[in-house]
Design an enzyme around this catalytic site. Structure first.
Site, short mmCIF file in Angstrom:
data_model
loop_
_atom_site.label_atom_id
_atom_site.label_comp_id
_atom_site.label_asym_id
_atom_site.label_seq_id
_atom_site.Cartn_x
_atom_site.Cartn_y
_atom_site.Cartn_z
N ARG A 5 -25.26 -41.81 172.29
CA ARG A 5 -26.25 -40.80 172.73
C ARG A 5 -27.17 -40.38 171.59
NH1 ARG A 5 -21.51 -39.04 174.32
NH2 ARG A 5 -21.62 -37.88 172.38
N ARG A 16 -21.72 -52.55 169.30
CA ARG A 16 -20.78 -53.55 169.81
C ARG A 16 -21.10 -53.90 171.26
NH1 ARG A 16 -14.97 -51.43 168.48
NH2 ARG A 16 -16.11 -49.64 169.24
N ALA A 36 -23.81 -39.74 160.03
CA ALA A 36 -22.63 -39.85 160.90
C ALA A 36 -21.40 -39.30 160.19
CB ALA A 36 -22.45 -41.31 161.32
N ARG A 37 -20.76 -40.10 159.35
CA ARG A 37 -19.58 -39.65 158.62
C ARG A 37 -19.51 -40.36 157.27
NH1 ARG A 37 -19.05 -36.00 161.37
NH2 ARG A 37 -17.25 -35.14 162.47
N GLU A 78 -16.53 -35.79 150.55
CA GLU A 78 -17.16 -34.47 150.60
C GLU A 78 -16.13 -33.35 150.70
OE1 GLU A 78 -19.52 -35.45 154.21
OE2 GLU A 78 -18.52 -33.73 155.14
N HIS A 105 -23.93 -32.07 154.91
CA HIS A 105 -23.33 -32.22 156.26
C HIS A 105 -23.85 -31.12 157.21
CE1 HIS A 105 -19.57 -33.86 158.53
NE2 HIS A 105 -20.55 -33.55 159.36
C1 GLV Z 1 -20.32 -32.95 163.00
O1 GLV Z 1 -20.26 -33.58 162.00
C2 GLV Z 1 -19.87 -33.43 164.26
O2 GLV Z 1 -19.19 -34.47 164.32
O3 GLV Z 1 -20.16 -32.79 165.28
#
Ligand code: GLV
Length: 322
Positions: free
Chosen positions: A155, A176, A236-237, A266, A284
């Site tokens: 999304r 993917r 993202a992460r 982090e 973040h």
């Molecule tokens: C924030 O990092 C989330 O995953 O919503």
């Protein structure tokens, strides 16, 4: 009345809503509990409204046998060991949807900031270096008519892609599972293999969930495939990018720039990041608008209320419970 824990500071209306249903232990401090403190606070609690900084794993679940549901106030849930939750019969939920546009906006903030060197120019100006307008000063890179690449087309990836129309960009992506034709058309996006994506993107945004499979999805080998003029963005992460490999690529100008909202360890950052003028760093804050953070916490609260009222929570993650 069930007892629930709110693990960190949230907005008052969220706590108020929970108080209408539960006896609420509100840890109104905006700092993470240690794993031991979290276990202690969870004693006797049937549910918890958690944050991405709370690790919910097998040892914690074993120590908290009364726990029935954990509701993350985030879309990412790599802080949950979902299999361990399922084995323990603990429902887990997240907050998809409500933060898509806000997170897409931060991706675009970083793209524009990196391409046009906004942060470095601001610092330079504040340091008193500006002596006057120069034709060849602070030349950046055009975003319009360039190629936007998106790795991870869920999304949020699609919300990022839709915004590219205003910049007349070509949009390419890898996921993917390829999107349905109608969604590809709506995003004006073309599916490529991951390597083709890396080779062709001028601005590459990572929007994958963090899982063992996506750990270091971008490392030295992937960075070597990118154009030397390309910019990389991670909203993202941490852990999806090999930070050390990225720092080396930025130092050697093997890619032109980067924008990062998340980091491997982090809040600790590799200090070499601070020496680079071709990276924009944010702490973040992808979903951090007042309105969106309120929606996220209220959605987490709705999940908690549904789960402990015997209803299926709207954002249940465990596959086995229905
Ligand atoms: C924030 O990092 C989330 O995953 O919503």
């Amino acid at each position: 009345m069930h007892k629930v824990l709110v693990t960190r500071a949230v907005f008052e209306p969220v706590v108020e809503r929970l108080r209408q249903h539960f006896e609420v232990d509100y840890h109104a401090v905006d700092a993470p509990l240690t794993p031991d403190e979290l276990v202690k606070k969870l004693a006797g609690k049937a549910g918890a409204l958690t944050m991405p900084t709370d690790r919910i794993d097998a040892p914690l679940l074993a120590a908290c046998p009364q726990l029935r549901v954990v509701c993350n106030s985030a879309v990412g849930y790599n802080n949950f060991d979902l299999d361990a939750c399922s084995r323990a019969g603990v429902m887990a939920t997240n907050t998809p949807g409500v933060l898509d546009d806000t997170t897409a906006d931060i991706a675009w903030s970083l793209i524009l900031a990196s391409a046009r060197r906004i942060v470095a120019a601001d610092k330079w100006l504040r340091a008193g270096h500006w002596e006057g307008w120069k034709f060849k000063d602070w030349l950046g890179t055009d975003v319009h008519h360039a190629t936007l690449g998106i790795l991870g087309m869920g999304r949020i990836g699609q919300a990022i892609a839709r915004r590219a129309a205003g910049f007349s960009m070509r949009v390419i992506y890898h996921n993917r599972r390829r999107l349905a034709e109608a969604s590809e058309r709506e995003c004006n996006a073309t599916w490529l293999t991951k390597n083709e994506l890396l080779r062709n993107a001028d601005f590459l945004v990572l929007m994958l969930p963090y899982t063992p499979e996506s750990h270091h999805a971008i490392g030295a080998a992937e960075l070597a495939l990118m154009k030397p003029t390309a910019h990389l963005f991670n909203v993202a992460r941490g852990g999806i990018v090999d930070d050390a490999a990225l720092i080396e690529a930025l130092q050697a100008r093997r890619i032109a720039g980067a924008g990062l909202d998340v980091f491997e360890a982090e809040p600790e950052l590799d200090p070499r990041f601070f020496t680079l003028d071709n990276v924009v760093l944010t702490p973040h804050i992808g979903s951090a608008s007042s309105a969106t953070r309120m929606k996220m916490a209220l959605l987490a609260a709705d999940n908690l209320i549904a789960a402990l009222s015997g209803d299926k929570p709207p954002n249940l993650l465990n596959a086995f419970i229905d």
